[in-house]
Design an enzyme around this catalytic site. Structure first.
Site, short mmCIF file in Angstrom:
data_model
loop_
_atom_site.label_atom_id
_atom_site.label_comp_id
_atom_site.label_asym_id
_atom_site.label_seq_id
_atom_site.Cartn_x
_atom_site.Cartn_y
_atom_site.Cartn_z
N HIS A 131 -40.23 15.97 65.58
CA HIS A 131 -39.44 16.31 66.77
C HIS A 131 -38.23 17.19 66.39
CE1 HIS A 131 -41.07 12.19 67.94
NE2 HIS A 131 -41.52 12.95 68.93
N ASP A 177 -50.34 17.85 68.29
CA ASP A 177 -51.02 17.52 69.55
C ASP A 177 -51.65 18.81 70.09
OD1 ASP A 177 -49.98 14.59 70.23
OD2 ASP A 177 -48.37 15.72 69.31
N GLN A 208 -52.95 19.07 73.65
CA GLN A 208 -51.83 19.07 74.60
C GLN A 208 -51.25 20.48 74.73
OE1 GLN A 208 -48.69 15.90 74.98
NE2 GLN A 208 -47.60 17.25 73.60
N HIS A 240 -38.55 11.69 65.02
CA HIS A 240 -38.74 11.84 63.58
C HIS A 240 -38.62 13.32 63.24
CE1 HIS A 240 -42.70 13.21 64.76
NE2 HIS A 240 -42.99 12.04 65.31
N GLU A 241 -38.88 13.65 61.99
CA GLU A 241 -38.68 15.02 61.52
C GLU A 241 -39.55 16.03 62.28
OE1 GLU A 241 -36.67 17.79 59.73
OE2 GLU A 241 -36.08 15.69 59.61
#
Ligand code: AMP
Length: 286
Positions: free
Chosen positions: A37, A150, A153, A34-35
């Protein structure tokens, strides 16, 4: 653009570039792009000579009752989006290429994986760090791109990168949102209309927390309470956590100075959504 599916081919392509001095920006993903990424791919392309993307739904970062089997897989569309956004390489390995028969090595980061998402997903970050370490070894990027969405992460992978002396820079890109504020996520497709509507409370509550902070609130507990109360007004929401932590070690903190991470994880049905903000602005990585 080239689609590579085997470790052998990736290695020999990488080797053919060594010595040429061309920099590689790397974007690891699980696909269903999606946008969010795509913003990482574009940043990688602009800051490096080439952008490499991996698409791998990594089984080891899913818990036994999580959504590995039904995780959305949209390979053809992902390949087209990578091409349109200027990626040079897409690495799309099958599971056995990354985890050959007999694999028994893990990369595990200790303290910063314990709280927040690690509390309810105890094996998740071990899966993430193991696969990202393998990908770093294969791709040998100069920079690797991750989304602030994230946040834990990012902090775990930055710790791993420094601890294991990977010669690369971690670059954090801002969370990309839908027009109504919902953070983009491959898992948003699981939400029904009512859940999707109620999920707006996440970004709304983070915005209100930012306003409280701007108005001078410095009590982390009060900010957590405000966000919790607001999320609880949504009948379909079940809170996993609402926390304010220091970005340096992800430890909870009561007295705010600015730069702390306010992070939330909330279930809507069986779909777990996360979102966060750095209070008062500022960078996730110091
Ligand atoms: P995933 O495919 O969910 O593993 O995510 C791959 C990368 O995209 C990770 O670095 C994510 O943090 C990043 N990402 C996912 N959603 C967003 C978003 N809404 N905005 C920015 N980055 C994102």
């Amino acid at each position: 653009m080239r689609v590579i599916r085997s470790v052998g081919e990736l290695r020999s392509y990488r080797k053919s570039l060594s010595g040429a001095g061309a920099s590689v920006g790397f974007v690891p993903t699980m696909g269903c792009l999606h946008e969010g990424h795509l913003s990482l791919i574009r940043a990688a392309r602009h800051q490096n000579d080439s952008a490499w993307v991996s698409i791998f739904v990594n089984p080891t970062q899913f818990g036994p009752n999580e959504d590995f089997e039904r995780y959305p897989r949209t390979e053809e569309q992902d390949i087209a989006l990578c091409r349109e956004n200027g990626a040079e390489i897409i690495f799309l390995p099958p599971v056995r290429e990354i985890y050959p028969e007999g694999s028994q090595t893990w990369v595990e980061v200790q303290d910063v994986t314990k709280g927040l998402c690690g509390a309810s997903r105890p094996t998740h970050f071990r899966g993430v760090t193991t696969v990202v370490a393998k990908l770093f070894n294969l791709v040998q990027p100069d920079r690797a791109y991750f989304g602030q969405k994230d946040a834990q992460q990012v902090i775990v992978l930055d710790r791993m990168t420094r601890d294991l002396n990977f010669p690369l820079q971690i670059v954090v890109c801002p969370t990309v949102r839908e027009l109504d504020g919902l953070a983009m996520s491959s898992r948003n497709v699981y939400l029904n209309d009512e859940q999707r509507q109620q999920a707006l409370v996440l970004s709304q509550s983070l915005r209100e927390a930012e306003e409280l902070f701007e108005q001078g609130e410095r009590d982390g507990g009060k900010i957590v309470q405000h966000v919790t109360d607001l999320i609880r007004t949504m009948p379909l929401a079940t809170i996993d956590y609402v926390s304010v932590v220091r970005t340096v070690d992800l430890q909870p903190t009561e007295i705010l100075q600015g730069g702390e991470l306010l992070a939330v994880a909330v279930f809507f049905g069986s779909t777990r959504l996360i979102d966060n903000t750095v209070l008062g602005g500022g960078e996730l990585l110091g």
